[in-house]
Structure formats: C-alpha cells, structure tokens
Design an enzyme around this catalytic site. Structure first.
Site, mmCIF file in Angstrom:
data_model
loop_
_atom_site.group_PDB
_atom_site.id
_atom_site.type_symbol
_atom_site.label_atom_id
_atom_site.label_comp_id
_atom_site.label_asym_id
_atom_site.label_seq_id
_atom_site.Cartn_x
_atom_site.Cartn_y
_atom_site.Cartn_z
ATOM 1 N N GLY A 69 -23.560 -3.215 -6.818
ATOM 2 C CA GLY A 69 -23.383 -4.151 -5.723
ATOM 3 C C GLY A 69 -23.982 -5.496 -6.067
ATOM 4 N N HIS A 74 -21.453 1.249 -15.843
ATOM 5 C CA HIS A 74 -20.580 1.913 -14.870
ATOM 6 C C HIS A 74 -19.853 3.102 -15.499
ATOM 7 C CE1 HIS A 74 -20.974 -1.052 -11.628
ATOM 8 N NE2 HIS A 74 -21.157 -1.907 -12.613
ATOM 9 N N CYS A 131 -25.883 0.772 -11.934
ATOM 10 C CA CYS A 131 -26.046 -0.685 -12.019
ATOM 11 C C CYS A 131 -27.077 -1.167 -10.994
ATOM 12 C CB CYS A 131 -24.686 -1.361 -11.881
ATOM 13 S SG CYS A 131 -24.666 -2.964 -12.693
ATOM 14 N N LEU A 148 -0.121 4.166 -8.208
ATOM 15 C CA LEU A 148 -0.186 5.602 -8.471
ATOM 16 C C LEU A 148 1.142 6.113 -9.039
ATOM 17 C CD1 LEU A 148 -1.735 8.223 -8.240
ATOM 18 C CD2 LEU A 148 -0.916 8.432 -5.891
ATOM 19 N N GLU A 166 -18.486 5.524 -14.120
ATOM 20 C CA GLU A 166 -17.315 5.935 -13.339
ATOM 21 C C GLU A 166 -16.011 5.363 -13.887
ATOM 22 O OE1 GLU A 166 -19.590 3.757 -12.421
ATOM 23 O OE2 GLU A 166 -18.790 2.127 -11.198
ATOM 24 N N ILE A 176 6.518 -15.037 -1.189
ATOM 25 C CA ILE A 176 6.734 -16.317 -1.879
ATOM 26 C C ILE A 176 6.074 -16.328 -3.251
ATOM 27 C CG2 ILE A 176 6.119 -18.775 -1.823
ATOM 28 C CD1 ILE A 176 6.630 -18.740 1.147
ATOM 29 N N THR A 201 16.611 4.731 6.815
ATOM 30 C CA THR A 201 16.850 4.151 5.486
ATOM 31 C C THR A 201 17.052 2.634 5.532
ATOM 32 O OG1 THR A 201 19.249 4.436 5.636
ATOM 33 C CG2 THR A 201 18.009 6.273 4.711
ATOM 34 N N ARG A 248 -25.322 -9.360 -14.027
ATOM 35 C CA ARG A 248 -26.012 -10.577 -14.460
ATOM 36 C C ARG A 248 -27.491 -10.331 -14.659
ATOM 37 N NH1 ARG A 248 -23.046 -12.774 -10.280
ATOM 38 N NH2 ARG A 248 -21.297 -13.871 -11.204
ATOM 39 N N SER A 265 0.812 -1.232 0.000
ATOM 40 C CA SER A 265 0.000 0.000 0.000
ATOM 41 C C SER A 265 0.835 1.267 0.000
ATOM 42 C CB SER A 265 -0.961 0.056 1.204
ATOM 43 O OG SER A 265 -1.699 -1.116 1.284
ATOM 44 N N GLN A 302 -31.251 -0.570 -10.741
ATOM 45 C CA GLN A 302 -32.250 -1.617 -10.485
ATOM 46 C C GLN A 302 -33.088 -1.274 -9.255
ATOM 47 O OE1 GLN A 302 -29.808 -5.179 -10.271
ATOM 48 N NE2 GLN A 302 -29.287 -5.119 -12.448
ATOM 49 N N ASP A 323 -5.833 -1.053 -9.833
ATOM 50 C CA ASP A 323 -4.726 -0.227 -10.315
ATOM 51 C C ASP A 323 -4.868 0.122 -11.797
ATOM 52 O OD1 ASP A 323 -3.069 0.480 -8.202
ATOM 53 O OD2 ASP A 323 -2.226 -1.535 -8.089
HETATM 54 N N1 GLN Z 1 -26.098 -7.469 -8.831
HETATM 55 C C1 GLN Z 1 -26.589 -6.795 -9.973
HETATM 56 C C2 GLN Z 1 -26.475 -7.635 -11.232
HETATM 57 O O1 GLN Z 1 -25.750 -8.582 -11.268
HETATM 58 C C3 GLN Z 1 -25.894 -5.457 -10.173
HETATM 59 C C4 GLN Z 1 -24.460 -5.617 -10.502
HETATM 60 C C5 GLN Z 1 -23.697 -4.333 -10.295
HETATM 61 O O2 GLN Z 1 -24.158 -3.421 -9.649
HETATM 62 N N2 GLN Z 1 -22.491 -4.254 -10.820
HETATM 63 O O3 GLN Z 1 -27.133 -7.318 -12.202
#
Ligand code: GLN
Length: 548
Positions: A354, A520, A381, A19, A522, A147, A187, A475, A14, A385, A71
């Site tokens: 999520g 997404h 996402c 970065l 972002e 390792i 050091t 999914r 870390s 929903q 990363d």
């Molecule tokens: N769990 C939801 C799906 O699989 C949303 C996935 C997510 O938010 N990336 O559709």
C-alpha cells in the site's frame, strides 16, 4: 509469423474479456501452440502506475519493471508466460511516443494525424515479437463505441488488412441479458454491438456471449444470422463458480475449435487438458477451509488486491483447502482499543502492499496481534515495513519508529526513519539514482530483483534454495542501520539484496510463521504452480486452524 487474435468487447464493460483471452491462451497452449497475450488500453494515462487502485484495480508489475493493467496478471496466471513491458500499451503512451517523435522532427514537417501517425504507432506496437510465437492474442480495453477506442479499432482493421489473408481473426465479447419478466435471453444488444463494429470495418469471426444460462438454439441461430458469424462460432460464456474452470468451460463450448476453424487450421491438434482438470478438481473439491484476514486500505474494491486473492486461492489449492479471504479495513483497528475480538476468528493474517499513511497504525496493530498471538502473518511490501516498525517500537525500544513516507506525506518530521526513502540502488551492474523531485511515475524500484536467503532460515526451506528473484514496486526501504538492534530483539533479516544493502525478508524464528517480504510474491503465483510462500502460508494457517 504469429497469427493474431484481436479481442474486443461490446454492450457493457467488465464482461471478463481479460479472462476469456487468458483462457483461450491456455487452450491454445494445451494444443501445443506457443502464445503471447497483450493489452491495449484506450485511456490517456501513460501507464496505470499512478492510477488509484480504486479506479483501476491492482497495478500488475512485470519482471522487466513495467507497471501494467491487472489483466496481464490473468494472462500470466493462465499461461505461465511472463508478461513484458511490450505486452501493454495505452493511448497515453502511444500519443506521448508520437509527440516525442514530432518534437524530434521524425515526421519531416508533416501534419501529425490520428491516421496514419497514431494508427502506425499502434501497428508498430502490434508487430513487436510477432515472430516469436504461434499466436498473439491482443485484447482491446473498453467497449466498442468508446471515443478513446477508435484509433485502436482502426489500427487493428488496417493491420489485418495488410497481413496475408487468414493471419488475423476477431473475437467479440458481449452480454446476453436475461429478462426475468418474459423469461427471455435478449440478443438485440449484441446485434447492435456487432453492427457498431461492422460500421468501423471490423467483422467478428467468433462471438463470445456472457449469459447466466446456456444459449438456446433459437437465440444461437438468431445471433449467427444477424451478426454474420457461424453458428458454431457463437460461444456461450456462462457464469462459473471459479475462474479456474474457464479453460475447461470454454473448451466444452468449443471456443478453441471455433478459433482454429476461423484460421482454417485443420486438422486441429488434440488438446491436453489434464493440467486444468487437476486445477478445477482442487478448486471444486477442497478438504476443509481456512479463514484469512487481509488487513489493508483498498478494501472496497476486491480488484485492488487481485493477485493476492488469487495467490491465496493457489495456496489453498496446493493444500487442497478452500481459503476464505476476508478484507478488513485497517482503519477499524485505529478506532477500536482492542483488536483481538476482530482478529481472533482468523487462522492467518495478511498485510498487503500500500501507499500513504492512512491505515498504517491499524496495520501495525494487526502485525503486533499476529506476533503476540502466534497467528501466521504474511507482510507484503508495506506489510513487511509495518512488521519491522512494530518490532522496532515494541521489541527494540525505538518508540518513535516509523517510515519517511508518512513524514514526507505530512510535510513534517515525526518518526525515526526505520523505513527510509531509497534514492540509490544497484540494477544489474549499474547504480540507479532517484530524487524526491523526480516525476511521481517511474521513481520506484520496479521489477525483478535477486535476493539471497540465509541458509537454514525458514524462507530458504520454503523456497528450497537460497537464490531467488522476485518482483518489486516500492520507494521506501528498511534501513539496515537498525538490523543489529532488530535481530537482537528476535527479528531475523533472512533475505537480503545480493550486495547486502537492502533487506528483502524478515522473519521470527520463535513464531510458527511470521514472514515479511519487501517484494510481491503474489505476482508470480499460478494455479498450476502455487507460489511457495503462499503454499506454506496456507499450510501454516491450516495447522493453526487445527490448534483452535
Ligand atoms: N509505500 C511503500 C513504499 O513505497 C510500500 C509500497 C508497496 O507496498 N508496494 O515503499
């Protein structure tokens, strides 16, 4: 052929290797070079797709559908170069390739060994795309001495040895601890870490040392002497208030110069750092502040939503405001009867992606609060929903609306599947089919897909056009069977997959800013090119802050 820069870490993890690599990539670009960044991870998972965000932070998805290390997100945010499947590899993937070849009989009856079979597999990976760029930056995950990391260190040693002289250099990142009692910068851990590296045949050309303050001359001399690096290749990496100052800070410390010197490139092309000066100015000199609540599940570990936090920062930069993002555990809203007191202080709400049912009722309540109180809402996402289920229950009279995901998890049928399990979709000109029985990894709709936006919709205005491409990782899918009912209730389906079957964006026309996206956004935001949705979301949050 590319020049290779291998980035390793020592002393502790870390330290910000990702970065440092990303900032170096940006600096080489600023000098006119083309770059590509790569991550080699020693863990045995085949990819991070099935790892909990608690363990490993966010899973970063590439355009071509790879689930990779976070990363790679840093790399993209700093260089703007879209990462590919071939920019990330793990021991798990390497071993599974080797074992597959062994089963196929590719090794012609030989005994399979770490050297040469595993190391060759790693070297083959390093070669991919090596003729496309000026510099290939390869970061080795973990710290020297682990390792799991040994085959990677051995492979880069061989790789550098086999290439012409001056084609590869090694950069090592360590920590200089500050001992308060004696007022000294130490050091010794760095010396030990370099000793460890040298014992496996690797000698660093550049030493990047994380420290709280500057490195005094005496310590710099010591490091150079004992670690066998040039004094001007001992680079101080001091803590920064914003990661976006890193390219400028590393340049001031002479990192890019030290790297070019190590390659013997002289005279070095002059850098143009205007882009990063503007970025730093926007981060450090905001004109006001907005507060955004992120109502999610993995709130203990900020890295779990890394790209969202960064994209919000970028949105703030575009509007010259600071975005103060606060993480709220969605489950809190399930305990409390009234969510209002917890959310009233925010100018906008994000419900991020999520998996699994835990916390979803709380997210639905947050979505409802945002709709009713006209607070800007961005559902990403799972967040989209949740917004759809909220609308189905509250506006379209489908009281039992829910997601098949939660029923599958619980092993019983409780919900009307407004969000259902997607088993078939179109990828380019082929149809992809998936069943429940497939492996957990790789059963998702992953990577970049096109969407078509409704002309005149808010999102078409924000994007400045109707054709977009965004990255997906899910999914489950909103069922278009419910479209008419939901639209009649006020929720427009303003973005759809090109074949019109999969809802990509929903929004309310009679709300200041309420948008749910199945993808997404972002993942594609950059500090120097904030994503339009985040830019406009922060603008709406700012407008909201002026109302209250
Ligand atoms: N769990 C939801 C799906 O699989 C949303 C996935 C997510 O938010 N990336 O559709």
């Amino acid at each position: 052929m590319a020049r290779y820069i291998f980035i390793t870490g020592g002393v502790v993890s870390s330290l910000g290797k990702g970065l440092a690599s990303a900032a170096l990539g940006a600096l080489l670009q600023a000098r006119g070079y083309s770059v590509r960044l790569r991550k080699l991870d020693p863990y045995l998972n085949v990819d991070p797709g099935t790892m909990s965000p608690y363990e490993h932070g966010e899973v970063f998805v590439t355009d071509d559908g790879a689930e990779t290390d976070l990363d790679l997100g840093h790399y993209e945010r700093f260089t703007g170069v879209a990462a590919r499947t071939t920019d990330s590899i793990s021991s798990g993937r390497i071993y599974s390739n080797v074992l597959e070849k062994e089963r196929r009989g590719d090794y012609l009856g030989k005994t399979i060994q770490v050297i040469p079979h595993v190391t060759n597999e790693i070297k083959d990976f390093l070669e991919i795309g090596g003729d496309e760029v000026d510099f290939m930056l390869c970061e080795i995950g973990g710290t020297v001495g682990d390792i799991e990391g040994l085959p990677f260190f051995e492979a880069i040693r061989q790789f550098a040895q086999e290439k012409p002289r001056g084609q590869c250099i090694f950069m090592h990142l360590t920590l200089l601890p500050w001992i308060k009692a004696s007022g000294e910068l130490k050091t010794k851990p760095t010396q030990h870490s370099v000793k460890e590296l040298r014992s496996i045949g690797l000698a660093p050309d550049v030493l990047v040392c994380r420290s709280e303050g500057p490195i005094p001359d005496k310590e710099r001399e010591k490091l150079a002497l004992f670690c066998n690096v040039r004094q001007d290749a001992v680079i101080a990496a001091q803590d920064l208030r914003s990661i976006y100052e890193a390219p400028l800070a590393y340049h001031r410390e002479g990192l890019d110069q030290a790297v070019l010197d190590a390659f013997g490139i002289s005279p070095a092309p002059k850098p143009n750092l205007e882009k990063w000066e503007d970025v730093a100015d926007r981060v450090y000199n905001p004109d006001g502040e907005v507060r955004v609540a992120i109502v999610g599940k993995y709130t203990q570990l900020e890295d779990a939503y890394k790209s969202i936090a960064e994209a919000l920062t970028h949105g703030g930069m575009a509007n010259r405001v600071r975005v103060r993002a606060e993480w709220i555990d969605a489950e809190i809203f399930e305990r409390d009867e009234d969510v209002a007191p917890l959310l009233e202080g925010y100018n906008a709400i994000v419900v991020p992606g999520g998996f699994g049912e835990r916390g979803t009722e709380g997210k639905i309540r947050a979505a409802k609060f945002a709709r009713e109180r006209k607070v800007p809402y961005l559902g990403i996402c799972l967040g989209m929903q949740m917004a759809v289920i909220e609308a189905a229950r509250d506006l379209a009279g489908l009281e039992n609306a829910g997601s098949e995901e939660f029923d599958h998890e619980a092993g019983m049928k409780r919900f009307e599947p407004v969000v259902y399990h997607l088993k078939e979709w179109v990828e380019g000109n082929r149809t992809v089919q998936r069943t429940q029985a497939d492996d957990k990894g790789g059963t998702m709709r992953l990577g970049a897909y096109d969407a078509v936006l409704t002309e005149g919709s808010r999102v078409a205005g924000i994007y400045g056009g109707c054709a977009i491409s965004e990255r997906h990782r899910h999914r489950y899918e909103v069922d278009i069977k419910y479209r008419d009912k939901l639209e009649a209730a006020g929720l427009s389906f303003s973005g759809m997959s090109p074949d019109g079957r999969l809802p990509e964006i929903v929004e309310y026309d009679d709300h200041p800013w309420y948008i749910g996206v199945q993808f997404h956004p972002e993942l594609k935001s950059k500090p120097f090119a904030p994503h339009p949705l985040f830019r406009d979301f922060v603008r709406a949050a700012l407008a909201q802050s002026r109302l209250v």
